[in-house]
Motif scaffolding. Structure first.
Motif, PDB file in Angstrom:
ATOM      1  N   SER B 260       0.820  -1.211   0.000  1.00  0.00           N
ATOM      2  CA  SER B 260       0.000   0.000   0.000  1.00  0.00           C
ATOM      3  C   SER B 260       0.849   1.253   0.000  1.00  0.00           C
ATOM      4  CB  SER B 260      -0.940  -0.012   1.208  1.00  0.00           C
ATOM      5  OG  SER B 260      -0.184  -0.011   2.396  1.00  0.00           O
ATOM      6  N   GLY B 261       2.024   1.226   0.557  1.00  0.00           N
ATOM      7  CA  GLY B 261       2.852   2.428   0.621  1.00  0.00           C
ATOM      8  C   GLY B 261       3.937   2.439  -0.436  1.00  0.00           C
ATOM      9  N   ALA B 262       4.671   3.552  -0.475  1.00  0.00           N
ATOM     10  CA  ALA B 262       5.737   3.666  -1.469  1.00  0.00           C
ATOM     11  C   ALA B 262       7.013   2.982  -0.997  1.00  0.00           C
ATOM     12  CB  ALA B 262       6.014   5.127  -1.788  1.00  0.00           C
ATOM     13  N   LYS B 263       7.145   2.759   0.315  1.00  0.00           N
ATOM     14  CA  LYS B 263       8.305   2.009   0.798  1.00  0.00           C
ATOM     15  C   LYS B 263       8.177   0.577   0.291  1.00  0.00           C
ATOM     16  CE  LYS B 263       9.724   5.455   3.405  1.00  0.00           C
ATOM     17  NZ  LYS B 263      10.680   6.408   2.823  1.00  0.00           N
TER      18      LYS B 263
END
Lengths: 382, 382
Positions: B260-263
């Motif tokens: 879900s995140g960019a990491k």
């Protein structure tokens, strides 16, 4: 608003837009991303060509491809070497006729040409977002464009058009805002990214994120992962052309005679090498590596199929649709374009497919060609 | 000489070669390169399978592709995970039947698997050649192989066979030593490198020579331009497959659920990404970057056309030739293979073309497939 229309009329060649200007639209409302995360607002840089009618019923939205931007037509300065990227399509008397239509082009959310993207300052930290920028999807790009269209007071677009990643945005517009567009014109595109297309993007991303100057995305904009980005672009550029097109254009033409020793062996030898290196180097000067990473991920995750079926996504579509495929496009081959039309037809929608015979590969949609010109002109005039 | 035949018979599965060994052939005569430069001698590492007949008339030379080597069949140790690269073609009862033929495979001059190449010690300096190694051509590879064949006391080869860069060597054998081979079997190859193929190689070279660990070719072998070489290999690997083949094998299958995140966004997400990264990483462990640069240059400069005509090069050819093209090969497409046959036929030679329908792209020639097996078997038995 800008006053580009005035300067155009005084400066332009007949049939050309002439001078244009960009404008920044600032949305101060929170923007929630499809896959999580939000930003407190954003800027979209955009340009318009032609005049919006009083009834606001003549607006055409143009969506750009991976490396495109809001500068779709005209020139910023008279001495500009190149006009906007779709200048052959947009202008007085052209298929997107600015004597009749109000044409809008914006730099996508996540971009690097003035719209808010990974390189923009995060107002919460005062530092660039870099990888704190939320993951962006094609749907996010379209939702941000919707705010711009609302801001312009347009309740229904005459048409939405674009090729490649721009074509994906057109499809997403058809699905997300079915009541907001009368005509849809996606070209050289796909309803879901293929394994091969993902593979090419992954090579480009690998070149960038393994470049020591990437620094986990937190690079100095003046000293970014230039080698990785140039390599990514060189490779991608091959996928935008075609074997036949490259053979016709370059063949085995040499830039230098065959060097006899190994020194200089890996300098430019063939014309095609020179061309690609130029493409890589000039891209680095105008494009941001993090935007490239985010946009290619948006492409790779694009998938309108639901349980293997595309019809489900298209069930509420109302726009009349013309999909254009190109015979020599092997990045988004004709079949992937036909599949879109077949799914629309199976869903009972008004859709048609045109396949243009051109040897220039995926980039054919950007080229001035009479057959394409006539198809777009006729569809837009209907 | 090695005693691999003995160990084979005691250890092998029925129909398999089993254990094999490599041998080093050392030529102590000066070798002058086609494009200038010379070395005082060289080593070719090679393997043989089967027994040379008393009349020495049953020898088949196998030529390897860009990333191949002398290990064409069998295994070095029983627990080897993979046998040699053409194990499906070479062995007892296989198309290159080691019960009948004496099969020879050598690592090309310029290579990195034991033959003399850029990574070898220059006897004049005591240091690795690196870029002091002369520019190598396909003709040089063949001339070096000729010394090995002479050393083995073979005056005429029953056949010469190979795909891709190996196919170019076969063509060069036909032209350079017309009296030394009865049959020629080039596959998935071309008589001149296309602009698109040059372009892909140039991207790979750009990734390598711009890697800071390349050091102008003078890198420590333990710390070479691994990122550049891996990126080059990942990209090249796509060109060895096909869109259809990749879709069938990987499609949009995921290795991980959508983060879900960019990491972690640029970690492996799709199966095809995982596959390519593995290809890149494992290549770095087995291949030398300078050899990659030299070999891709040899490919790019390969051009048997003279004043636009291929017949001129083929005028002295005597070998019976079967050229095999593969429908899904877009690196060396069927047409480029047909062109070879047509030029041979126009020159009055005995040549035929077979096109095998396989969806695996350029690498089809390496795959165990009944149609290909039967074609090669029949041609070699004639």
């Amino acid at each position: 608003m800008n006053d580009s229309e005035q300067s155009q009329t005084s400066e332009a060649e007949p049939g050309e837009l002439g001078l244009v200007e960009w404008v920044d639209f600032v949305s101060e409302d929170t923007f929630d991303f499809e896959n999580g995360g939000s930003i407190p607002g954003f800027t979209l840089r955009y340009e318009t060509y032609g005049r919006l009618s009083e009834s606001k019923d003549n607006a055409i939205l143009i969506c750009h491809a991976l490396s495109g931007d809001q500068h779709a037509a005209g020139v910023y300065k008279l001495k500009d070497r190149k006009p906007g990227w779709w200048n052959n399509m947009i202008g007085p008397g052209k298929p997107f006729d600015t004597n009749r239509f109000f044409v809008i082009a914006s730099n996508c959310l996540g971009g690097c040409q003035g719209s808010t993207g990974p390189g923009s300052i995060n107002p919460e930290t005062g530092e660039p977002f870099n990888l704190d920028f939320p993951v962006i999807s094609i749907l996010d790009m379209v939702r941000a464009q919707k705010r711009l269209i609302d801001h312009l007071g347009i309740s229904k677009l005459y048409a939405v058009a674009g090729g490649s990643m721009g074509g994906m945005q057109v499809l997403q517009w058809m699905i997300e805002y079915p009541d907001m567009l009368d005509r849809a014109l996606p070209m050289a595109t796909t309803a879901r990214q293929s394994a091969q297309a993902i593979a090419f993007n992954e090579v480009g991303r690998s070149a960038i994120v393994q470049d020591r100057d990437w620094h986990g995305g937190a690079y100095d904009p003046e000293a970014g992962p230039n080698v990785g980005l140039a390599v990514a672009r060189m490779m991608a550029h091959i996928t935008y052309l075609s074997e036949e097109g490259m053979e016709d254009k370059f063949g085995r033409a040499r830039r230098t005679s065959e060097p006899s020793g190994a020194k200089g062996l890996f300098d430019v030898e063939f014309e095609v090498e020179s061309y690609l290196r130029y493409q890589g180097a000039s891209f680095v000067n105008r494009f941001d590596a993090n935007t490239y990473l985010y946009f290619t991920k948006a492409l790779d995750r694009f998938d309108l199929y639901k349980n293997g079926k595309l019809e489900e996504s298209f069930k509420d579509v109302k726009a009349k649709t013309l999909v254009v495929g190109f015979t020599s496009d092997w990045l988004f081959p004709p079949q992937q374009n036909r599949d879109i039309v077949h799914a629309l037809l199976r869903s009972g929608k008004i859709a048609t497919y045109a396949e243009v015979s051109m040897s220039l590969g995926h980039d054919s949609f950007l080229v001035d060609a009479p057959e394409l010109d006539a198809l777009v002109r006729a569809f837009i005039s209907q």
